[in-house]
Motif scaffolding. Sequence first.
Motif, PDB file in Angstrom:
ATOM      1  N   GLU A 182       0.828  -1.204   0.000  1.00 31.61           N
ATOM      2  CA  GLU A 182       0.000   0.000   0.000  1.00 31.61           C
ATOM      3  C   GLU A 182       0.869   1.263   0.000  1.00 31.61           C
ATOM      4  N   LEU A 183       1.944   1.268   0.778  1.00 32.31           N
ATOM      5  CA  LEU A 183       2.876   2.402   0.756  1.00 32.31           C
ATOM      6  C   LEU A 183       3.457   2.597  -0.639  1.00 32.31           C
ATOM      7  N   PHE A 184       3.901   1.504  -1.236  1.00 33.03           N
ATOM      8  CA  PHE A 184       4.485   1.567  -2.576  1.00 33.03           C
ATOM      9  C   PHE A 184       3.480   2.127  -3.576  1.00 33.03           C
ATOM     10  N   PHE A 185       2.247   1.642  -3.513  1.00 36.36           N
ATOM     11  CA  PHE A 185       1.199   2.080  -4.434  1.00 36.36           C
ATOM     12  C   PHE A 185       0.946   3.585  -4.299  1.00 36.36           C
ATOM     13  N   GLN A 186       0.861   4.081  -3.075  1.00 39.43           N
ATOM     14  CA  GLN A 186       0.589   5.499  -2.849  1.00 39.43           C
ATOM     15  C   GLN A 186       1.763   6.374  -3.289  1.00 39.43           C
ATOM     16  N   TYR A 187       2.986   5.927  -3.015  1.00 43.31           N
ATOM     17  CA  TYR A 187       4.155   6.709  -3.425  1.00 43.31           C
ATOM     18  C   TYR A 187       4.273   6.789  -4.948  1.00 43.31           C
ATOM     19  N   GLU A 188       3.874   5.723  -5.618  1.00 44.23           N
ATOM     20  CA  GLU A 188       3.926   5.727  -7.081  1.00 44.23           C
ATOM     21  C   GLU A 188       3.017   6.812  -7.665  1.00 44.23           C
ATOM     22  N   HIS A 189       1.955   7.162  -6.969  1.00 46.26           N
ATOM     23  CA  HIS A 189       1.009   8.145  -7.479  1.00 46.26           C
ATOM     24  C   HIS A 189       1.318   9.576  -7.033  1.00 46.26           C
ATOM     25  N   LEU A 199       4.589  12.031 -15.615  1.00 49.20           N
ATOM     26  CA  LEU A 199       3.400  11.773 -14.808  1.00 49.20           C
ATOM     27  C   LEU A 199       2.823  13.101 -14.316  1.00 49.20           C
ATOM     28  N   ALA A 200       1.540  13.311 -14.581  1.00 50.74           N
ATOM     29  CA  ALA A 200       0.891  14.560 -14.173  1.00 50.74           C
ATOM     30  C   ALA A 200       0.843  14.662 -12.650  1.00 50.74           C
ATOM     31  N   ILE A 201       1.098  15.857 -12.139  1.00 48.20           N
ATOM     32  CA  ILE A 201       1.081  16.085 -10.698  1.00 48.20           C
ATOM     33  C   ILE A 201      -0.359  16.286 -10.235  1.00 48.20           C
ATOM     34  N   GLU A 202      -0.736  15.632  -9.155  1.00 52.24           N
ATOM     35  CA  GLU A 202      -2.084  15.751  -8.617  1.00 52.24           C
ATOM     36  C   GLU A 202      -2.292  17.146  -8.026  1.00 52.24           C
ATOM     37  N   ASN A 203      -3.550  17.499  -7.870  1.00 52.30           N
ATOM     38  CA  ASN A 203      -3.802  18.792  -7.232  1.00 52.30           C
ATOM     39  C   ASN A 203      -3.478  18.697  -5.745  1.00 52.30           C
ATOM     40  N   LYS A 204      -3.367  19.856  -5.127  1.00 48.45           N
ATOM     41  CA  LYS A 204      -2.870  19.947  -3.754  1.00 48.45           C
ATOM     42  C   LYS A 204      -3.752  19.199  -2.760  1.00 48.45           C
ATOM     43  N   ASP A 205      -5.061  19.336  -2.881  1.00 49.78           N
ATOM     44  CA  ASP A 205      -5.970  18.708  -1.914  1.00 49.78           C
ATOM     45  C   ASP A 205      -5.857  17.185  -1.952  1.00 49.78           C
ATOM     46  N   ILE A 206      -5.782  16.631  -3.168  1.00 46.38           N
ATOM     47  CA  ILE A 206      -5.654  15.176  -3.302  1.00 46.38           C
ATOM     48  C   ILE A 206      -4.335  14.696  -2.719  1.00 46.38           C
ATOM     49  N   SER A 207      -3.265  15.457  -2.977  1.00 45.13           N
ATOM     50  CA  SER A 207      -1.943  15.063  -2.485  1.00 45.13           C
ATOM     51  C   SER A 207      -1.875  15.104  -0.960  1.00 45.13           C
ATOM     52  N   ILE A 208      -2.468  16.145  -0.366  1.00 43.00           N
ATOM     53  CA  ILE A 208      -2.465  16.243   1.102  1.00 43.00           C
ATOM     54  C   ILE A 208      -3.266  15.084   1.703  1.00 43.00           C
ATOM     55  N   ALA A 209      -4.403  14.743   1.097  1.00 38.84           N
ATOM     56  CA  ALA A 209      -5.208  13.613   1.576  1.00 38.84           C
ATOM     57  C   ALA A 209      -4.426  12.311   1.443  1.00 38.84           C
ATOM     58  N   ARG A 210      -3.641  12.206   0.369  1.00 37.76           N
ATOM     59  CA  ARG A 210      -2.840  10.991   0.179  1.00 37.76           C
ATOM     60  C   ARG A 210      -1.737  10.890   1.237  1.00 37.76           C
ATOM     61  N   ILE A 211      -1.130  12.023   1.583  1.00 36.33           N
ATOM     62  CA  ILE A 211      -0.098  12.019   2.621  1.00 36.33           C
ATOM     63  C   ILE A 211      -0.696  11.619   3.967  1.00 36.33           C
ATOM     64  N   GLU A 212      -1.886  12.115   4.262  1.00 44.62           N
ATOM     65  CA  GLU A 212      -2.556  11.719   5.508  1.00 44.62           C
ATOM     66  C   GLU A 212      -2.804  10.209   5.521  1.00 44.62           C
ATOM     67  N   GLU A 229       3.675  22.031  -0.853  1.00 46.52           N
ATOM     68  CA  GLU A 229       3.436  23.410  -0.445  1.00 46.52           C
ATOM     69  C   GLU A 229       4.255  24.399  -1.263  1.00 46.52           C
ATOM     70  N   SER A 230       5.478  24.009  -1.640  1.00 43.07           N
ATOM     71  CA  SER A 230       6.381  24.993  -2.272  1.00 43.07           C
ATOM     72  C   SER A 230       6.980  24.544  -3.598  1.00 43.07           C
ATOM     73  N   ASN A 231       6.782  23.283  -3.976  1.00 42.67           N
ATOM     74  CA  ASN A 231       7.380  22.728  -5.207  1.00 42.67           C
ATOM     75  C   ASN A 231       8.911  22.851  -5.207  1.00 42.67           C
ATOM     76  N   GLU A 232       9.495  22.777  -4.022  1.00 42.64           N
ATOM     77  CA  GLU A 232      10.944  22.850  -3.902  1.00 42.64           C
ATOM     78  C   GLU A 232      11.503  21.532  -3.359  1.00 42.64           C
ATOM     79  N   LYS A 233      12.827  21.387  -3.504  1.00 43.01           N
ATOM     80  CA  LYS A 233      13.557  20.225  -2.990  1.00 43.01           C
ATOM     81  C   LYS A 233      13.034  18.915  -3.583  1.00 43.01           C
TER      82      LYS A 233
END
Length: 218
Positions: free
Chosen positions: A86-93, A100-113, A177-181
């Motif tokens: 499951e970790l691998f699957f989520q990191y792949e996205h 690979l298109a970058i997800e919008n911020k809300d989806i990405s934050i929910a995925r990190i949670e 948050e910043s698209n850095e690093k």
Amino acid sequence: MKYGIRLFVALCLLVIGFCIGATEYKNIFSDVKWTDVGMLLVTFFGFVFGFLTYFQWLNSKRRDDSYLAAKKYIASIDEVEEFLHELFFQYEHICPTPGLAIENKDISIARIEHLNKVLNYLYQARRSLYKSHRELGFWNVMLNDDFSEDYEAINEMLDSISVVSSVLNNQLFHFIESNEKINDVVQSKNRFDELSKKTHQIIQRRVQCGFKAVFNFG
């Protein structure tokens, strides 16, 4: 079971000794009815049979419990593997990848949670694995040498994965948050992939070898 057999032999020797002694003092038993002796012998051998049956049942029950402990250990490893997948699957996205298109911020934050929750579930699965491994010794079940080493290797890998995943989740949050690093994210993701692949290879070894090759039942 072996203790029951020893007791049975001892009781048989006692009866034989009694019969031999009775021939030396046969006059003492002149008033004893042979029907009474027969009933006594039937009762005695009935007791012995029941005693041996109990020990046989007890031995069978212990063997069944040993197999259940071994199956619980395998189930704990499967649970660990499930959360790693499951970790691998989520990191792949969520991790940035060329093409690979970058997800919008809300989806990405929910995925990190979600990733943080999965990491916690993985910790709990590791506790279950530790407990199930400890229970093997209680039921006189041992891992064969190669798989005992695999158990230690899996725990070392999981220690590293926990650290890398925690760092990567934090890096992903700041990247969103910043698209850095981005380089830090890519480096941690590559490290996670390496550890995940090695852990998967170790876990799959038991599937290739089979149940009987993994355990030694005492």
